[in-house]
Design a protein around this motif. Structure first.
Motif, PDB file in Angstrom:
ATOM      1  N   GLY A   8      -6.556  -6.456  -1.653  1.00 26.66           N
ATOM      2  CA  GLY A   8      -5.415  -5.549  -1.664  1.00 26.66           C
ATOM      3  C   GLY A   8      -4.141  -6.245  -1.264  1.00 26.66           C
ATOM      4  O   GLY A   8      -4.141  -7.111  -0.397  1.00 26.66           O
TER       5      GLY A   8
ATOM      6  N   GLN B 108      -7.990   1.392  -0.502  1.00 28.56           N
ATOM      7  CA  GLN B 108      -7.047   2.436  -0.887  1.00 28.56           C
ATOM      8  C   GLN B 108      -7.138   2.783  -2.370  1.00 28.56           C
ATOM      9  O   GLN B 108      -6.688   3.833  -2.791  1.00 28.56           O
ATOM     10  CB  GLN B 108      -5.608   1.997  -0.562  1.00 28.56           C
ATOM     11  CG  GLN B 108      -5.350   1.828   0.921  1.00 28.56           C
ATOM     12  CD  GLN B 108      -3.965   1.261   1.170  1.00 28.56           C
ATOM     13  OE1 GLN B 108      -3.789   0.053   1.290  1.00 28.56           O
ATOM     14  NE2 GLN B 108      -2.977   2.121   1.236  1.00 28.56           N
TER      15      GLN B 108
ATOM     16  N   ASP C 133      -9.610  -3.914  -0.673  1.00 24.75           N
ATOM     17  CA  ASP C 133      -8.755  -2.767  -0.991  1.00 24.75           C
ATOM     18  C   ASP C 133      -9.532  -1.470  -0.807  1.00 24.75           C
ATOM     19  O   ASP C 133     -10.307  -1.071  -1.682  1.00 24.75           O
ATOM     20  CB  ASP C 133      -8.261  -2.882  -2.431  1.00 24.75           C
ATOM     21  CG  ASP C 133      -7.512  -1.641  -2.903  1.00 24.75           C
ATOM     22  OD1 ASP C 133      -7.015  -0.891  -2.046  1.00 24.75           O
ATOM     23  OD2 ASP C 133      -7.431  -1.442  -4.132  1.00 24.75           O
TER      24      ASP C 133
ATOM     25  N   TRP D  99      -5.439  -1.522  -5.951  1.00 20.86           N
ATOM     26  CA  TRP D  99      -5.503  -2.806  -6.647  1.00 20.86           C
ATOM     27  C   TRP D  99      -6.839  -3.028  -7.357  1.00 20.86           C
ATOM     28  O   TRP D  99      -7.081  -4.111  -7.862  1.00 20.86           O
ATOM     29  CB  TRP D  99      -5.235  -3.949  -5.668  1.00 20.86           C
ATOM     30  CG  TRP D  99      -3.851  -3.887  -5.121  1.00 20.86           C
ATOM     31  CD1 TRP D  99      -2.725  -4.406  -5.692  1.00 20.86           C
ATOM     32  CD2 TRP D  99      -3.430  -3.253  -3.908  1.00 20.86           C
ATOM     33  NE1 TRP D  99      -1.627  -4.133  -4.911  1.00 20.86           N
ATOM     34  CE2 TRP D  99      -2.026  -3.425  -3.804  1.00 20.86           C
ATOM     35  CE3 TRP D  99      -4.095  -2.555  -2.900  1.00 20.86           C
ATOM     36  CZ2 TRP D  99      -1.281  -2.929  -2.747  1.00 20.86           C
ATOM     37  CZ3 TRP D  99      -3.352  -2.050  -1.844  1.00 20.86           C
ATOM     38  CH2 TRP D  99      -1.965  -2.242  -1.767  1.00 20.86           C
TER      39      TRP D  99
ATOM     40  N   ILE E 250      -6.513  -4.151   3.860  1.00 20.03           N
ATOM     41  CA  ILE E 250      -5.115  -3.841   3.580  1.00 20.03           C
ATOM     42  C   ILE E 250      -4.743  -2.449   4.073  1.00 20.03           C
ATOM     43  O   ILE E 250      -3.640  -2.188   4.533  1.00 20.03           O
ATOM     44  CB  ILE E 250      -4.841  -3.971   2.064  1.00 20.03           C
ATOM     45  CG1 ILE E 250      -3.373  -3.742   1.736  1.00 20.03           C
ATOM     46  CG2 ILE E 250      -5.718  -3.050   1.246  1.00 20.03           C
ATOM     47  CD1 ILE E 250      -2.454  -4.828   2.176  1.00 20.03           C
TER      48      ILE E 250
ATOM     49  N   HIS F  81      -3.441  -8.891   3.561  1.00 27.40           N
ATOM     50  CA  HIS F  81      -3.299  -8.840   2.107  1.00 27.40           C
ATOM     51  C   HIS F  81      -4.365  -9.661   1.386  1.00 27.40           C
ATOM     52  O   HIS F  81      -4.386  -9.700   0.153  1.00 27.40           O
ATOM     53  CB  HIS F  81      -1.905  -9.317   1.709  1.00 27.40           C
ATOM     54  CG  HIS F  81      -0.862  -8.272   1.870  1.00 27.40           C
ATOM     55  ND1 HIS F  81      -0.750  -7.521   3.010  1.00 27.40           N
ATOM     56  CD2 HIS F  81       0.118  -7.830   1.047  1.00 27.40           C
ATOM     57  CE1 HIS F  81       0.260  -6.676   2.881  1.00 27.40           C
ATOM     58  NE2 HIS F  81       0.798  -6.827   1.703  1.00 27.40           N
TER      59      HIS F  81
ATOM     60  N   ASP G  30       0.794  -1.209   0.000  1.00 28.18           N
ATOM     61  CA  ASP G  30       0.000   0.000   0.000  1.00 28.18           C
ATOM     62  C   ASP G  30       0.833   1.268   0.000  1.00 28.18           C
ATOM     63  O   ASP G  30       1.950   1.305   0.435  1.00 28.18           O
ATOM     64  CB  ASP G  30      -0.893   0.028   1.252  1.00 28.18           C
ATOM     65  CG  ASP G  30      -0.111  -0.180   2.502  1.00 28.18           C
ATOM     66  OD1 ASP G  30      -0.611   0.147   3.557  1.00 28.18           O
ATOM     67  OD2 ASP G  30       1.015  -0.696   2.422  1.00 28.18           O
TER      68      ASP G  30
END
Length: 482
Positions: free
Chosen positions: A110, A189, A187, A192, A150, A183, A33
């Motif tokens: 993610g 963020q 996701d 991905w 993540i 992981h 990340d």
């Protein structure tokens, strides 16, 4: 300020950006990340450093915004004599945040590979949650919340803190939102593939709901704290990691029943590998499940100083990665339990502080991502350069425990000096808390060839580790008069 949002991600040149965002696990590099100032403690919300030690919190120092720091005794007369002994009030809440079957097709995992390449999640191996612990004295306090993901972009965390603050009446800086960094988690963020709007709304609503429920269900409680250790390993070949398992428990004052447990331990949740397509909490979930089964009460798990730290799975023959994750998580939970009988009572004192600072985004690929508008982050754009405002929260409980939130993945030699600055015997640095801005590398370790300089490639820049470490230590040192 540039609003950087996943939903604009349709530009193939960005694939090269995220190919570098890998988390180096036991198999080698896979993906990872990336992504001002004022201080305060639990008291009147005026930005100075106050200490809240009252039971009812209805007098001066109560956060009523009148600008009067008062004497903090809560009885409103300014004489400091109080009306009764102070006590903690603690609440817990756990909310399932699994996507529905309809939402699942918009949820990308993610941590591994380039965006979209792996496709959306194909199922839910083990459920993901938002877990909250609220700690207060009187009307003041803090909320610690962690989501199995993540990481979270600052667009997410700002929205969650703002809504929770409106509902609880707490200042936003008293609300800590973190991620476990699994992981195999969703996701949040936008690195991905992100998640769809419907699932994003669900996670926000449920996370805010968990915070509110924990706050509203607080009960008079006694806190106790203990430390243990568990095996992990440094992937940059340093001979040390932070191997402490920090455990904070709350027992109801009336009958000593366990209300719940907060624990923190540092190791990347990468035991479940890049070929997995099902949502999972990795070893963190198994640690939580094991400790909850043993104690019969909720467990809130935070990752720690995890930037260059990998799991050290017990030797054995395992059917698959999930079995390996279960073995490690169960081992970490067992280590946490070892010292519970020797837990130390915590005095009913709550000190809070908060700081913000600006970090340059020197990483050229991150700058490109900001300009293309592909992340769930807000960067401040200045021509071809950009920066980001980040933050940390500091909490002291009695003279026994100190806790800080770290806005990303601190490498060992960046995070350990923060713990060294603390005077309490029990201390925790909560990773990926308040922000998830990638790796924070100490400047004297920058581009020295360790782990092939992988972490440097997923860092905002050379100075951000030192700057963030120093800002957090400054908060800690402001509270060393006790």
């Amino acid at each position: 300020m540039l609003n950087v949002n996943l939903r604009n991600w349709s530009l193939l040149p960005c694939l090269s950006l995220v190919l570098l965002f890998g988390c180096a696990d036991d198999r080698g590099a896979a993906s990872e990340d990336a992504s001002g100032s004022g201080t305060e403690t639990a008291g009147d919300g005026d930005g100075d450093q106050d200490t809240q030690t009252t039971g009812d919190g209805d007098g001066d120092g109560d956060g009523d915004g009148d600008g009067d720091p008062g004497d903090g005794d809560g009885d409103g007369d300014g004489d400091g004599d109080g009306d009764g002994d102070p006590e903690f009030a603690v609440g817990f809440d756990v909310r399932n945040v699994d996507p529905s079957q309809a939402q699942l097709g918009s949820v990308y995992l993610g941590g591994f590979g380039a965006p979209f390449v792996g496709g959306p999640a194909t199922g839910i191996h083990d459920s993901v949650f938002a877990r909250s612990m609220a700690v207060g004295i009187g009307d003041e306090g803090v909320i610690f919340t962690v989501v199995d993901a993540i990481g979270m972009g600052n667009q997410w965390t700002r929205a969650i803190r703002s809504q929770a603050a409106n509902l609880t009446g707490l200042a936003e800086d008293r609300i800590i939102i973190a991620t476990t960094h699994s992981h195999s988690g969703p996701d949040f963020q936008g690195l991905w593939g992100g998640v769809g709007d419907s699932y994003r709304s669900k996670v926000t609503i449920e996370t805010v709901g968990s915070m509110l429920a924990a706050w509203e269900t607080r009960q008079p409680a006694e806190l106790s704290v203990s430390n243990s250790t568990a095996a992990n390993r440094n992937r940059r070949d340093w001979p040390m990691t932070d191997d402490t398992v920090f455990v904070l428990q709350a027992h109801r004052k009336s009958d000593a029943a366990l209300l719940g447990t907060m624990m923190s331990f540092a190791a990347h949740p990468v035991i479940i590998g890049s070929d997995n397509t099902e949502l999972s909490r990795d070893y963190c979930g198994y640690a939580v499940d094991t400790l909850e089964a043993s104690t019969g009460a909720p467990v809130v798990f935070f990752n720690g100083i995890l930037g260059d730290v990998s799991p050290d799975v017990p030797e054995g023959m395992y059917a698959d990665d999930f079995a390996r994750a279960e073995a490690y998580g169960s081992y970490v939970a067992a280590q946490a339990e070892l010292m519970l009988a020797d837990a130390v009572p915590v005095e009913p004192i709550l000190v809070h502080d908060h700081a913000q600072w600006e970090l340059p985004v020197d990483n050229a690929l991150f700058n490109l991502a900001g300009q293309l508008g592909i992340l769930d982050y807000d960067f401040i754009q200045n021509g071809l350069a950009s920066s980001v405002i980040t933050q940390s929260t500091y909490v002291r409980l009695g003279t026994q425990a100190q806790i800080v939130a770290f806005p990303g993945e601190s490498l060992t030699r960046c995070g350990l000096p923060i713990k060294d600055a603390m005077a309490a015997p029990y201390k925790a640095v909560l990773g990926n808390a308040g922000d998830a801005l990638g790796y924070f590398v100490p400047s004297d370790e920058w581009m020295t060839g360790l782990n092939d300089d992988y972490e440097e490639g997923v860092s905002l820049g050379e100075t951000v580790g030192d700057t963030s470490r120093d800002a957090i230590i400054e908060m800690i040192e402001a509270d060393l008069g006790w």
